[in-house]
Design a protein around this motif. Structure first.
Motif, PDB file in Angstrom:
ATOM      1  N   THR A   4       0.792  -1.217  -0.050  1.00 60.28           N
ATOM      2  CA  THR A   4      -0.097   0.026   0.095  1.00 60.28           C
ATOM      3  C   THR A   4       0.868   1.335   0.144  1.00 60.28           C
ATOM      4  O   THR A   4       0.565   2.183  -0.751  1.00 60.28           O
ATOM      5  CB  THR A   4      -0.875   0.130   1.064  1.00 60.28           C
ATOM      6  OG1 THR A   4      -1.675  -1.094   1.188  1.00 60.28           O
ATOM      7  CG2 THR A   4      -1.798   1.372   1.011  1.00 60.28           C
ATOM      8  N   PHE A   5       1.988   1.247   0.829  1.00 60.43           N
ATOM      9  CA  PHE A   5       2.741   2.375   0.798  1.00 60.43           C
ATOM     10  C   PHE A   5       3.372   2.634  -0.464  1.00 60.43           C
ATOM     11  O   PHE A   5       3.690   3.729  -0.957  1.00 60.43           O
ATOM     12  CB  PHE A   5       3.815   2.057   2.033  1.00 60.43           C
ATOM     13  CG  PHE A   5       5.050   3.128   1.992  1.00 60.43           C
ATOM     14  CD1 PHE A   5       4.814   4.382   2.683  1.00 60.43           C
ATOM     15  CD2 PHE A   5       5.995   2.797   1.328  1.00 60.43           C
ATOM     16  CE1 PHE A   5       5.808   5.192   2.714  1.00 60.43           C
ATOM     17  CE2 PHE A   5       7.128   3.589   1.348  1.00 60.43           C
ATOM     18  CZ  PHE A   5       7.282   4.999   2.158  1.00 60.43           C
ATOM     19  N   ALA A   6       3.799   1.449  -1.180  1.00 58.08           N
ATOM     20  CA  ALA A   6       4.546   1.371  -2.298  1.00 58.08           C
ATOM     21  C   ALA A   6       3.676   2.024  -3.347  1.00 58.08           C
ATOM     22  O   ALA A   6       4.087   2.841  -4.364  1.00 58.08           O
ATOM     23  CB  ALA A   6       5.261  -0.136  -3.000  1.00 58.08           C
ATOM     24  N   PHE A   7       2.389   1.624  -3.616  1.00 58.16           N
ATOM     25  CA  PHE A   7       1.458   2.312  -4.442  1.00 58.16           C
ATOM     26  C   PHE A   7       1.366   3.402  -4.467  1.00 58.16           C
ATOM     27  O   PHE A   7       1.430   4.339  -5.450  1.00 58.16           O
ATOM     28  CB  PHE A   7      -0.051   1.352  -4.142  1.00 58.16           C
ATOM     29  CG  PHE A   7      -0.993   1.919  -4.993  1.00 58.16           C
ATOM     30  CD1 PHE A   7      -1.293   1.054  -6.093  1.00 58.16           C
ATOM     31  CD2 PHE A   7      -1.718   2.936  -4.955  1.00 58.16           C
ATOM     32  CE1 PHE A   7      -2.449   1.199  -7.009  1.00 58.16           C
ATOM     33  CE2 PHE A   7      -2.680   3.467  -6.074  1.00 58.16           C
ATOM     34  CZ  PHE A   7      -3.000   2.562  -6.957  1.00 58.16           C
ATOM     35  N   ILE A   8       1.247   4.399  -3.194  1.00 58.82           N
ATOM     36  CA  ILE A   8       1.074   5.679  -2.965  1.00 58.82           C
ATOM     37  C   ILE A   8       2.543   6.473  -3.519  1.00 58.82           C
ATOM     38  O   ILE A   8       2.417   7.168  -4.194  1.00 58.82           O
ATOM     39  CB  ILE A   8       0.900   5.968  -1.526  1.00 58.82           C
ATOM     40  CG1 ILE A   8      -0.431   5.272  -1.016  1.00 58.82           C
ATOM     41  CG2 ILE A   8       1.113   7.559  -1.306  1.00 58.82           C
ATOM     42  CD1 ILE A   8      -0.690   5.498   0.367  1.00 58.82           C
ATOM     43  N   ALA A   9       3.731   5.608  -3.110  1.00 56.71           N
ATOM     44  CA  ALA A   9       4.776   6.258  -3.806  1.00 56.71           C
ATOM     45  C   ALA A   9       5.122   6.167  -5.207  1.00 56.71           C
ATOM     46  O   ALA A   9       5.449   7.177  -5.563  1.00 56.71           O
ATOM     47  CB  ALA A   9       6.012   5.522  -3.095  1.00 56.71           C
ATOM     48  N   VAL A  10       4.485   5.425  -5.786  1.00 61.25           N
ATOM     49  CA  VAL A  10       4.522   5.094  -7.481  1.00 61.25           C
ATOM     50  C   VAL A  10       3.545   6.427  -7.781  1.00 61.25           C
ATOM     51  O   VAL A  10       3.891   6.982  -8.915  1.00 61.25           O
ATOM     52  CB  VAL A  10       4.049   4.024  -7.897  1.00 61.25           C
ATOM     53  CG1 VAL A  10       3.800   3.683  -9.375  1.00 61.25           C
ATOM     54  CG2 VAL A  10       4.949   2.628  -7.528  1.00 61.25           C
ATOM     55  N   VAL A  11       2.594   6.598  -7.123  1.00 58.63           N
ATOM     56  CA  VAL A  11       1.563   7.790  -7.640  1.00 58.63           C
ATOM     57  C   VAL A  11       2.447   9.080  -7.768  1.00 58.63           C
ATOM     58  O   VAL A  11       2.317   9.759  -8.580  1.00 58.63           O
ATOM     59  CB  VAL A  11       0.181   7.888  -6.864  1.00 58.63           C
ATOM     60  CG1 VAL A  11      -0.488   9.195  -7.157  1.00 58.63           C
ATOM     61  CG2 VAL A  11      -0.560   6.618  -6.947  1.00 58.63           C
ATOM     62  N   ASP A  12       3.177   9.097  -6.797  1.00 62.27           N
ATOM     63  CA  ASP A  12       3.950  10.320  -6.573  1.00 62.27           C
ATOM     64  C   ASP A  12       4.943  10.475  -7.790  1.00 62.27           C
ATOM     65  O   ASP A  12       5.240  11.432  -8.518  1.00 62.27           O
ATOM     66  CB  ASP A  12       4.889  10.331  -5.181  1.00 62.27           C
ATOM     67  CG  ASP A  12       3.771  10.597  -3.996  1.00 62.27           C
ATOM     68  OD1 ASP A  12       2.832  11.148  -4.267  1.00 62.27           O
ATOM     69  OD2 ASP A  12       4.431  10.367  -2.913  1.00 62.27           O
ATOM     70  N   MET A  13       5.740   9.252  -8.121  1.00 60.38           N
ATOM     71  CA  MET A  13       6.475   9.101  -9.126  1.00 60.38           C
ATOM     72  C   MET A  13       5.941   9.404 -10.398  1.00 60.38           C
ATOM     73  O   MET A  13       6.576  10.153 -11.266  1.00 60.38           O
ATOM     74  CB  MET A  13       7.263   7.829  -9.067  1.00 60.38           C
ATOM     75  CG  MET A  13       7.977   7.261  -8.036  1.00 60.38           C
ATOM     76  SD  MET A  13       8.585   5.491  -8.133  1.00 60.38           S
ATOM     77  CE  MET A  13       9.092   5.295  -6.680  1.00 60.38           C
ATOM     78  N   THR A  14       4.801   9.131 -10.710  1.00 57.12           N
ATOM     79  CA  THR A  14       4.014   9.465 -11.944  1.00 57.12           C
ATOM     80  C   THR A  14       3.845  11.020 -12.417  1.00 57.12           C
ATOM     81  O   THR A  14       3.720  11.286 -13.482  1.00 57.12           O
ATOM     82  CB  THR A  14       2.654   8.813 -12.127  1.00 57.12           C
ATOM     83  OG1 THR A  14       1.803   9.432 -11.153  1.00 57.12           O
ATOM     84  CG2 THR A  14       2.901   7.233 -11.852  1.00 57.12           C
ATOM     85  N   ALA A  15       4.204  11.865 -11.378  1.00 56.33           N
ATOM     86  CA  ALA A  15       3.873  13.189 -11.506  1.00 56.33           C
ATOM     87  C   ALA A  15       5.388  13.573 -12.332  1.00 56.33           C
ATOM     88  O   ALA A  15       5.188  14.716 -12.952  1.00 56.33           O
ATOM     89  CB  ALA A  15       4.071  13.741 -10.043  1.00 56.33           C
ATOM     90  N   MET A  16       6.306  12.921 -12.422  1.00 59.38           N
ATOM     91  CA  MET A  16       7.460  13.353 -13.265  1.00 59.38           C
ATOM     92  C   MET A  16       7.524  12.694 -14.760  1.00 59.38           C
ATOM     93  O   MET A  16       8.517  12.532 -15.343  1.00 59.38           O
ATOM     94  CB  MET A  16       8.530  12.488 -12.697  1.00 59.38           C
ATOM     95  CG  MET A  16       9.227  13.146 -11.238  1.00 59.38           C
ATOM     96  SD  MET A  16       9.665  14.986 -11.555  1.00 59.38           S
ATOM     97  CE  MET A  16       8.201  15.687 -10.746  1.00 59.38           C
ATOM     98  N   ALA A  17       6.184  12.280 -15.022  1.00 63.95           N
ATOM     99  CA  ALA A  17       5.922  11.301 -16.342  1.00 63.95           C
ATOM    100  C   ALA A  17       6.343  12.334 -17.456  1.00 63.95           C
ATOM    101  O   ALA A  17       6.910  12.076 -18.587  1.00 63.95           O
ATOM    102  CB  ALA A  17       4.637  10.953 -16.446  1.00 63.95           C
ATOM    103  N   GLY A  18       5.964  13.566 -17.185  1.00 63.76           N
ATOM    104  CA  GLY A  18       6.174  14.555 -18.514  1.00 63.76           C
ATOM    105  C   GLY A  18       7.572  14.784 -18.591  1.00 63.76           C
ATOM    106  O   GLY A  18       7.786  15.453 -19.899  1.00 63.76           O
ATOM    107  N   VAL A  19       8.342  14.280 -17.840  1.00 65.95           N
ATOM    108  CA  VAL A  19       9.896  14.575 -18.275  1.00 65.95           C
ATOM    109  C   VAL A  19      10.369  13.719 -19.438  1.00 65.95           C
ATOM    110  O   VAL A  19      11.479  14.262 -20.303  1.00 65.95           O
ATOM    111  CB  VAL A  19      10.894  14.132 -17.010  1.00 65.95           C
ATOM    112  CG1 VAL A  19      12.299  14.031 -17.170  1.00 65.95           C
ATOM    113  CG2 VAL A  19      10.533  15.117 -15.632  1.00 65.95           C
ATOM    114  N   ILE A  20       9.746  12.619 -19.778  1.00 65.05           N
ATOM    115  CA  ILE A  20      10.228  11.928 -20.742  1.00 65.05           C
ATOM    116  C   ILE A  20       8.832  11.512 -21.736  1.00 65.05           C
ATOM    117  O   ILE A  20       8.840  10.530 -22.339  1.00 65.05           O
ATOM    118  CB  ILE A  20      10.790  10.532 -20.365  1.00 65.05           C
ATOM    119  CG1 ILE A  20       9.835   9.754 -19.538  1.00 65.05           C
ATOM    120  CG2 ILE A  20      12.218  10.709 -19.677  1.00 65.05           C
ATOM    121  CD1 ILE A  20      10.437   8.176 -19.193  1.00 65.05           C
ATOM    122  N   GLY A  21       7.977  12.512 -21.621  1.00 64.84           N
ATOM    123  CA  GLY A  21       6.852  12.377 -22.657  1.00 64.84           C
ATOM    124  C   GLY A  21       5.691  11.724 -22.219  1.00 64.84           C
ATOM    125  O   GLY A  21       5.081  11.108 -22.978  1.00 64.84           O
TER     126      GLY A  21
END
Length: 221
Positions: free
Chosen positions: A155-172
């Protein structure tokens, strides 16, 4: 407000929500599976473990310690050549999913190891005393006994991955984070920024509630 309504009407907001959920789901399935295997191996190969093996533990522990602390935005750039070699693309969704899965693998591995180590040694020793072999002990005692805390770790990891997706725009890539940055922050539109934030909060709260419920049931067995 008008621009937010336009994003809703043309489906861009809903597409961003689905894209974020797609990123997280795929990364958790791939990275979560690989991370679980590595986490279990870290637990059983450490000194005093069921399958104690110092060289194996040293290599796995080194890899986890090496990759896990790297900030995700740096990992996106550092792994771009490898992502291109594996997926055929260095930008876009394939590259993003590769790096997300890579990051999740080592994060989950440490979470699984830490939570499996909470299983009382006496339970494992009792199983071994009753004649259970190493593999049987791992799959019928160690993993089931540590499943509740492991679910909370996921559950903690899922939430952390949601945070990571905010950087998706860096590589399109896309998703809610990219929508908030591109149409909210960069265009000084707080309606879009806070709408994305609130949607992410709702997703996180629902996942946390689900994880807590499942873990509670497992811990009461």
């Amino acid at each position: 407000m008008n621009q937010l309504m336009e994003l809703v009407e043309n489906g861009m907001l809903w597409a961003a929500i689905l894209k974020t959920l797609q990123y997280v789901t795929i990364a958790m399935l791939i990275g979560g599976g690989l991370g679980t295997v590595i986490g279990v191996l870290l637990t059983v190969t450490r000194a005093g473990g069921i399958l104690a093996n110092k060289p194996s533990y040293f290599v796995l522990n080194f890899l986890v310690n090496f990759f896990r602390p790297i900030p995700f935005v740096i990992l996106l750039g550092a792994l771009q050549p490898l992502a291109r070699a594996v997926t055929g693309k260095g930008i876009g969704d394939p590259a993003l999913l590769f790096v997300l899965s890579f990051a999740v693998t080592f994060g989950i591995a440490r979470l699984v190891e830490q939570n499996l180590l909470t299983v009382p040694p006496g339970v494992i020793e009792a199983a071994r005393a009753m004649g259970a072999g190493p593999l049987r002990t791992i799959f019928t005692v160690l993993i089931p006994e540590g499943l509740g805390p492991v679910v909370l770790g996921y559950t903690f990891a899922f939430i952390a991955v949601v945070d990571m997706t905010a950087m998706a725009g860096v590589i399109g890539g896309g998703g809610l984070g990219n929508l908030a940055l591109q149409y909210g922050y960069r265009q000084f539109n707080p309606w879009i920024t806070w709408s994305a934030v609130l949607i992410i909060i709702v997703i996180v709260q629902l996942v946390q509630l689900l994880g807590n419920t499942i873990a509670r049931k497992l811990l009461r067995r």
